[in-house]
Design a protein around this motif. Structure first.
Motif, PDB file in Angstrom:
ATOM      1  N   TYR A   1      47.222  43.914  41.229  1.00 58.49           N
ATOM      2  CA  TYR A   1      45.952  44.084  41.922  1.00 58.49           C
ATOM      3  C   TYR A   1      45.029  42.903  41.635  1.00 58.49           C
ATOM      4  O   TYR A   1      44.374  42.364  42.530  1.00 58.49           O
ATOM      5  N   TYR A   2      45.015  42.499  40.380  1.00 59.32           N
ATOM      6  CA  TYR A   2      44.143  41.394  39.986  1.00 59.32           C
ATOM      7  C   TYR A   2      44.493  40.123  40.762  1.00 59.32           C
ATOM      8  O   TYR A   2      43.634  39.452  41.319  1.00 59.32           O
TER       9      TYR A   2
ATOM     10  N   LYS B   1      44.118  41.042  44.919  1.00 59.13           N
ATOM     11  CA  LYS B   1      43.024  41.783  45.549  1.00 59.13           C
ATOM     12  C   LYS B   1      41.649  41.548  44.924  1.00 59.13           C
ATOM     13  O   LYS B   1      40.718  42.264  45.256  1.00 59.13           O
ATOM     14  N   THR B   2      41.535  40.638  44.001  1.00 60.34           N
ATOM     15  CA  THR B   2      40.205  40.427  43.417  1.00 60.34           C
ATOM     16  C   THR B   2      39.770  38.982  43.619  1.00 60.34           C
ATOM     17  O   THR B   2      40.579  38.111  43.925  1.00 60.34           O
ATOM     18  N   ARG B   3      38.474  38.766  43.410  1.00 57.38           N
ATOM     19  CA  ARG B   3      37.939  37.420  43.583  1.00 57.38           C
ATOM     20  C   ARG B   3      38.545  36.430  42.590  1.00 57.38           C
ATOM     21  O   ARG B   3      39.016  35.370  42.990  1.00 57.38           O
TER      22      ARG B   3
END
Lengths: 513, 321
Positions: free
Chosen positions: B155-156, B159-161
């Motif tokens: 996810y990191y 899906k993250t900035r």
């Protein structure tokens, strides 16, 4: 657009005053002045190495001037990083796109921003970006990955990137260099639409016809100095601009003599090849080339042109048949094509064309070091090698301190002359030239083009791959158009139609020839 | 030969590879290849073991292992990011440095018995038939941490900035730079993260999965297997985890294959046959060599989706990347 000058003068969008930028050993900008009015398109012209990009990079916060003042909307600014420039509303679209190929349009636009903080919900931002697209008429699918997009679309992403950051002042660094003719028209429409919505545009170019087509005013740089500052485009001629850029008169008409092509030299039949990623790059290409003929290959970069040059010169394996003077060279080592007399002007001058750390002498003898009188069994006779190099240096007017100068110290134009000198001298029957004038300035382009025409008169068959349509039209006898590895058609240069070639380059048309 | 045991043990030893491979994925996604995983793991294993011994606290040992791996990786960061040296050469040197340091500092640790990371069974989940006893029974706490690691890191990264920035720096650092992302800082950070996770992987061996200090035999080349898994996994943490577990199960399977004299009613050819069993034990490493040779071809890496700027030092203003 000319009505701007009648209004009471609002603060200038950009005012660069007395800018000096120095690199080790080079004065890139020598007390340069430049002004950009609000709502105008300002062209910045100059040869390569004139300091245009350097000046713009300093406005975009990448370099820091040694001295001089930069004002944005009337306020003195002092940029330490691109981020500072962005915060003042300056957005730069680089010549080599600054996009991450494996990320989506939206991800590319969001990179480096404070928002989103941590979790990225792309669907929300896709909508925001769609709204921005509507406003400026820059259509591109926000959820597509960059590598799936055409070059024109990628450029739109770059422009959207700056607009999303609230840029009012856009710097476009040679934006048309990579585009097909139709895409250039679209870009110019976009530029006008942006200016209508109160954006100001600085636009770097060395194509003179574009300046007259789209710009309001222009500034010319030569060797780091301004030779024309902010003059209006009314009444400015191509010849005048070229003289301002180069410092001497340039004759645009190349002198191509009409002559009948001779025997078939190159016979390419049903050739297919893969590119470096293992995908098909050439699909069933067949074409013939005659003595004393220049056959141009038009196409947008990456449509198989490089691979075609490589299969002919023996640098890439393929299926099908390639005959030069009746001898099969497909899938043979490069040495074989050299022996038959194939010369190669590669796209990559420093990586493939020369050994940058070796001297001019060593670079000139690379293809005949094993022949008398330079090669003598296992020894190299450096006395005759030096004589040979001196002869070529004088004949081809290669400007360098001496023949022992390292190749990497030559300017682009002189390096290209060095390559041409070596190739012309060793292998006279077929020449494969890939982008021989790319990135060169007006003066050097003239010299290289004349050398190619001279070879044509001497009966060499020349395969010329270029992205400059104008160059192809003026030099070639026939022009073949390639799109995604397929031959879309072959036209006679004399009665070629620019629109049709453009349509074939983008795959929307196919001619039967 | 018992399927349940092979799967159970595979998950435990696979956790070692999971941590190390995911760490290497972080570093490589940022554009820095670190072939020093083996060295960082061994140093982590030693640091964790000796700290636990000295403080009688396994958790302090674990922290020390993470710290040791991270600090050692910074040497690689300095050489490759700051001085822009060749990443392969620096990474190989780091393996020698880490191994050497660990062997010198670990002198005399063999045979000691420090406190270890405890094994636990998860309530309720452990009572699921078969799966419960494979996945949730009598595993080290670190194995459960590993389970959580898989979705979180995935996810990191995607899906993250910060994950977006990480990928951008490894694919096209110049683009990241022009948008105000500090390429050097991002690369240092993820090289450090990679080192920390390699250290954690080391401690997972010495303090938990196969406890003890057996000098260089402690890691016995698993760092290299982790590097190979990164290529197999195409820089994706979920695939890396699956790969790690499969390698773990393969090793256990080979080990168990040597035990019984009769296999499915036939004479077991490996039983008491040293040559053959050594050969079998070698196979995971053979696979590793194949993967590394195969994956080191530029064209192959590209096809597998390797980060485009992997292995290339970033210098502002240089054309190309």
């Amino acid at each position: 657009m000319s009505s701007i000058s009648n209004q009471p003068s609002p603060p200038l969008a950009v005012e660069m005053h007395d800018i000096v930028i120095r690199f080790p050993g080079v004065l890139a900008n020598d007390h340069v002045n430049l002004t950009l009015k609000r709502g105008e398109i300002h062209a910045l012209l100059g040869e390569n190495g004139a300091g245009k990009s350097t000046l713009m990079n300093s406005l975009a916060g990448l370099y820091k001037p040694v001295s001089g003042v930069i004002k944005v909307n009337g306020e003195v600014v002092n940029f330490n990083s691109p981020r500072d420039a962005i915060s003042k509303g300056i957005g730069m679209v680089y010549q080599h796109f600054m996009l991450v190929p494996t990320q989506t349009v939206t991800e590319n636009i969001l990179l480096g921003l404070k928002e989103p903080r941590f979790f990225v919900n792309l669907s929300i931002y896709n909508k925001k970006i769609q709204a921005l697209q509507e406003q400026f008429g820059l259509r591109v699918d926000p959820s597509a990955q960059i590598w799936q997009l055409s070059v024109g679309e990628q450029q739109r992403v770059e422009i959207l990137k700056t607009l999303y950051r609230g840029a009012n002042i856009l710097i476009l660094d040679e934006p048309t260099a990579v585009l097909a003719p139709q895409e250039i028209d679209d870009l110019m429409k976009t530029m006008r639409r942006l200016v209508e919505q109160d954006k100001s545009i600085l636009f770097i170019t060395h194509k003179l016809n574009e300046v007259t087509a789209v710009a309001d005013r222009l500034t010319v740089l030569r060797k780091g100095k301004v030779t024309a500052e902010g003059i209006g485009i009314e009444g400015v001629t191509r010849e005048k601009l070229a003289e301002l850029m180069v410092g001497r008169k340039i004759i645009f008409q190349v002198d191509k003599k009409s002559q009948k092509p001779g025997e078939v030299v190159l016979e390419v039949k049903n050739v297919s090849a893969l590119n470096n990623k293992g995908f098909p790059a050439l699909k069933n290409v067949s074409i013939n080339l005659h003595q004393g003929e220049i056959l141009g290959f038009a196409g947008i970069a990456g449509n198989g042109q490089s691979e075609l040059a490589e299969v002919i010169t023996g640098l890439r394996s393929c299926s099908g048949s390639i005959k030069i003077n009746g001898k099969q060279v497909a899938n043979q080592p490069p040495g074989k094509s050299i022996d038959i007399g194939v010369s190669h002007i590669p796209e990559d001058r420093t990586g493939v064309g020369t050994a940058p750390n070796m001297s001019i002498t060593e670079n000139t003898i690379m293809k005949n070091y094993d022949q008398e009188p330079i090669g003598n069994r296992w020894k190299i006779n450096f006395t005759s090698a030096r004589e040979y190099a001196t002869r070529l240096k004088d004949k081809y007017e290669i400007l360098a301190p001496s023949i022992s100068t390292q190749a990497r110290k030559l300017s682009g134009g002189n390096l290209q002359k060095l390559i041409l000198a070596r190739e012309i001298s060793c292998c006279p029957s077929l020449m494969v030239a890939v982008q021989p004038t790319r990135g060169l300035d007006v003066g050097a382009i003239e010299a290289i083009q004349n050398l190619l025409l001279e070879q044509r008169e001497n009966g060499t068959a020349i395969l010329l791959i270029s992205e400059e349509l104008e160059e192809l039209l003026s030099l070639c006898d026939r022009i073949a158009v390639i799109y995604e590895g397929e031959l879309m058609g072959v036209v006679e240069a004399a009665d070629a139609n620019l629109t049709n070639i453009g349509l074939m380059m983008t795959g929307s048309m196919r001619s039967q020839a | 030969m018992n399927l349940e045991i092979i799967l159970h043990a595979g998950l435990a030893t696979g956790t070692i590879l999971l941590f190390a491979a995911i760490g290497e994925i972080f570093a490589e996604r940022a554009g820095v290849m670190n072939l020093g995983v083996e060295g960082m793991m061994l140093l982590g294993a030693m640091a964790g073991f000796s700290t636990s011994l000295a403080t009688q606290n396994a958790w302090l040992g674990l922290i020390m292992a993470i710290f040791a791996g991270g600090i050692l990786s910074l040497a690689h960061g300095l050489v490759t990011i700051h001085f822009q040296a060749d990443q392969v050469v620096s990474g190989l040197s780091l393996t020698f440095l880490g191994t050497g340091l660990a062997l010198v500092l670990g002198e005399g640790l063999t045979g000691q018995n420090p406190p270890l990371i405890p094994n636990v069974s998860l309530p309720i989940l452990a009572s699921i038939p078969f799966l419960g006893s494979v996945f949730f029974t009598n595993h080290s706490i670190l194995v459960y941490v590993g389970y959580l690691f898989i979705p979180l890191t995935w996810y990191y990264i995607y899906k993250t900035r910060p994950g977006m920035h990480l990928r951008a720096v490894g694919e096209k650092p110049s683009a990241a730079d022009t948008l105000g992302i500090n390429v050097y800082r991002v690369r240092y950070f993820y090289v450090f993260v990679g080192g920390c996770l390699a250290g954690l992987a080391g401690a997972t061996i010495s303090l938990s999965v196969s406890p003890g200090w057996y000098s260089s035999q402690t890691t016995s080349g698993q760092g290299w297997i982790a590097v190979a898994i990164v290529i197999f996994a195409q820089w994706n943490p979920v695939r890396a985890a699956v790969g790690g577990y499969l390698f773990g199960m393969l090793r256990r399977f080979i080990l168990d294959l040597q035990g019984p004299a009769l296999l499915f009613g036939f004479q077991n050819p490996i039983f008491m046959n040293h040559n053959l069993s050594f050969f079998l034990q070698m196979t995971p490493f053979l696979l590793t060599i194949v993967a590394l040779v195969w994956g080191s071809q530029a064209a192959m890496r590209k096809r597998l989706g390797s980060p485009a700027a992997l292995g290339i030092p970033y210098i502002r203003g240089e054309r190309g990347l």
